[in-house]
Every structure is written in C-alpha cells, then in structure tokens.
Design an enzyme around this catalytic site. Structure first.
Site, PDB file in Angstrom:
ATOM      1  N   HIS A 217      -0.845  -2.623  -5.577  1.00 20.04           N
ATOM      2  CA  HIS A 217       0.277  -1.897  -5.190  1.00 20.04           C
ATOM      3  C   HIS A 217       1.383  -1.909  -6.167  1.00 20.04           C
ATOM      4  O   HIS A 217       2.023  -0.894  -6.909  1.00 20.04           O
ATOM      5  CB  HIS A 217       0.913  -1.973  -3.894  1.00 20.04           C
ATOM      6  CG  HIS A 217       2.073  -1.431  -3.342  1.00 20.04           C
ATOM      7  ND1 HIS A 217       1.949  -0.267  -3.011  1.00 20.04           N
ATOM      8  CD2 HIS A 217       3.433  -1.656  -3.454  1.00 20.04           C
ATOM      9  CE1 HIS A 217       3.162   0.034  -2.506  1.00 20.04           C
ATOM     10  NE2 HIS A 217       4.146  -0.659  -3.069  1.00 20.04           N
TER      11      HIS A 217
ATOM     12  N   HIS B  14       5.155  -0.427 -10.427  1.00 23.47           N
ATOM     13  CA  HIS B  14       6.138  -1.097 -10.835  1.00 23.47           C
ATOM     14  C   HIS B  14       6.012  -1.830 -12.284  1.00 23.47           C
ATOM     15  O   HIS B  14       6.744  -2.882 -12.361  1.00 23.47           O
ATOM     16  CB  HIS B  14       6.827  -2.243  -9.800  1.00 23.47           C
ATOM     17  CG  HIS B  14       7.431  -1.362  -8.653  1.00 23.47           C
ATOM     18  ND1 HIS B  14       8.317  -0.575  -8.567  1.00 23.47           N
ATOM     19  CD2 HIS B  14       6.667  -1.432  -7.244  1.00 23.47           C
ATOM     20  CE1 HIS B  14       8.450  -0.326  -7.448  1.00 23.47           C
ATOM     21  NE2 HIS B  14       7.461  -0.536  -6.438  1.00 23.47           N
TER      22      HIS B  14
ATOM     23  N   LYS C 188       7.139  10.253  -8.437  1.00 27.39           N
ATOM     24  CA  LYS C 188       7.845   9.092  -8.015  1.00 27.39           C
ATOM     25  C   LYS C 188       9.177   9.142  -8.428  1.00 27.39           C
ATOM     26  O   LYS C 188       9.591   9.487  -9.509  1.00 27.39           O
ATOM     27  CB  LYS C 188       7.336   7.860  -8.854  1.00 27.39           C
ATOM     28  CG  LYS C 188       8.098   6.487  -8.583  1.00 27.39           C
ATOM     29  CD  LYS C 188       7.430   5.747  -7.277  1.00 27.39           C
ATOM     30  CE  LYS C 188       7.736   4.308  -7.029  1.00 27.39           C
ATOM     31  NZ  LYS C 188       7.274   3.849  -5.927  1.00 27.39           N
TER      32      LYS C 188
END
Length: 303
Positions: A180, A195, A238
């Site tokens: 993730h 990230h 995003k």
C-alpha cells in the site's frame, strides 16, 4: 494473627537474602519529547539519502486546493528531471527496495502470490535496513522503552506488520502495508497509498505516471523533503499523494514504524533537521497476527 502469617511468609526472603520480585511493567510509552529527539537522530543518521544534485525536480504548477481534485494536467513535463541512479540505486537498501516493487498486483481483489523467491527478497530488504545506523538507533530506542525485548523481536514484528497479507476486499489476501505505502494500489477506482518517491520515479520513467501538479513543498532545503503531488497512474487519479523525496528506504520505513509502534492511528509529530514533521499511520483493524497485533494499513507524511 493475620499479620503474623504474612510476616512468616515474607521471612524466608529476608533469611536467605532474596528480594521480592518487582512488578513487571506491561505498558511502555515514549514521551513526545523522546520522539522528537529520536526522530532527529534518525534524520541525522540517514547517510544514504540523496545529496545536493542527486535529485532534480521540475515542480512546475502549484495547484490550489480547489484544483487538486479536478484531475487537470497543469504540467507539460515530468516532475523528476534527474535522479542519480548510478549512485543512489546501487546502494544496498535502495536496490533491495527496487527488487520488491515488481512483486505486486496493483489492483485489489486479486490474491497476491508470494513465492519463496519473493520471501527471500523481503528478508533481504529487512536484513539490509537493519544493518544501517538508522535502524540501529530505532531498534535501541524501541527496546529501551520496552516496546520490544530485543532487536530480534522487533525485526520479526516489523516483517509481520509490513509484509503480512490481509484483504481489502473481503475476499482474497490482496494487500499489505508495504504494498500500500511503497508500491501503491488501485482500490475503488482510484489510487490508494503510493507514498514512495522511488516507485514514483520508476513508474514515471516507464511512462506509467502522468504528473499533473504539486500542492505542497515542505520547509526543508535539502533532502529528504516532503511534497504533495497530483498525478495519474495509468488512468487512475491521485488527488493528493504525499511522500518523502530524496530519503533512503530505511529512513522512510523507520519513521513510519516509529510512529506506528508508539502513536498508532494518530497524527505523530516528529522533528527532522529542526523542522516539524508529521506522520499519519493507520492500523488494519479487520485482521490480526500473533497475540492480537495489527498490520499496517497505511503510513505517510502529512502535508
């Protein structure tokens, strides 16, 4: 008579020089000041981070809060103008991280296959980051505060919390904290997580990322820095992807883990280079491992 009996029970301890056992602490907590201090130590210890000239960004357009959700492409060029791959990606922790990034199916709902070769790559990455000063200091801190009994127990738990599989779709085991945060996922028709600046750079280089704009640039004048980007991964949007840029893999996972262990499911305030750094972590509440421990659901710097 009652007090006499108690005295007699305690008397053998006195006679034979023994002492009564001290009560065992079961809850340990790092103070806010201690977190600030150890976070600065991690920042200073990040010798594998990018130096001046190793990474060049072309930020282009800064989007307003109203524009970030539009998906409008305000950038005609890539965000990464240059990354010194020959220098940075040859470093062991970077190369071990990159080896993991092709192990995942980005769309949730499909079970992740984890052959022995991928387990070997996971172990190699964890072994490598634990060789660094960043993790030596993090391990010492967490053990000294009682969160773990030893570096070995911390290392074993880190593998579980980050790489243990769970389901985000109430079906197959299709996700993990590492996938993730460091790889990114497509969930519910949009980008979830994602990230990692290394993953961003590699995906942009491969033509899979379309950088749209940025909305935040942290106060740091050297690396690592923190940014907020808007981008598309394939056709998925995003609207705000926050990430470190220029940091080493060990630094990123160290500060995330520090906050996850000591301040789970909350906004964790740290310091880096004299500047305030905030990290948000979330636990995966729908499944557990070991003695009721929770997997990492997400972790990222807040902008």
């Amino acid at each position: 008579m009652k007090y006499t009996a108690i005295l007699l029970l305690l008397l053998p301890c006195v006679i034979y020089g023994a002492s009564l056992p001290e009560p065992r602490m079961t809850v340990f907590a790092a103070t806010n000041d201690e977190l600030l201090n150890v976070a600065e130590q991690l920042y200073s210890a990040d010798v594998n981070k990018a130096a001046s000239g190793d990474v060049t960004l072309n930020l282009q357009y800064k989007a307003s809060s109203a524009q970030t959700s539009s998906g409008t492409d305000f950038a005609s060029q890539r965000i990464f103008s240059y990354v010194n791959e020959a220098k940075l990606f040859a470093r062991p922790t970077f190369s071990r991280l990159i080896a993991l990034l092709d192990n995942y199916v980005k769309t949730t709902g499909t079970a992740e296959s984890v052959p022995s070769s991928e387990i070997t790559e996971q172990n190699a990455f964890v072994d490598e980051i634990f060789k660094t000063t960043v993790f030596s200091r993090l391990s010492s801190f967490l053990v000294s505060k009682g969160y773990y009994t030893s570096t070995e127990s911390f290392k074993a738990d880190l593998k579980e919390m980050w790489f243990g599989l769970y389901t985000r779709t109430k079906g197959p085991l299709d996700s993990s904290g590492f996938e993730h945060a460091f790889h990114g996922e497509i969930h519910g028709g949009k980008i979830s997580g994602f990230h990692s600046w290394v993953q961003f750079y590699l995906q942009e280089k491969a033509g899979q990322i379309n950088y749209l704009s940025y909305s935040a640039d942290g106060p740091w004048t050297s690396y690592p820095d923190v940014y907020g980007f808007q981008f598309k991964w394939s056709t998925y949007l995003k609207t705000l992807g926050s990430m470190f840029v220029g940091s080493s893999p060990e630094y990123e996972i160290a500060v995330y883990t520090l906050c996850y262990v000591t301040r789970p499911d909350s906004l964790c305030t740290l310091r880096a280079g004299g500047q305030t750094l905030k990290i948000q972590t979330y636990t995966w509440a729908n499944s557990s491992y070991g003695n009721g421990k929770r997997y990492v659901a997400s972790a990222y710097p807040v902008v």
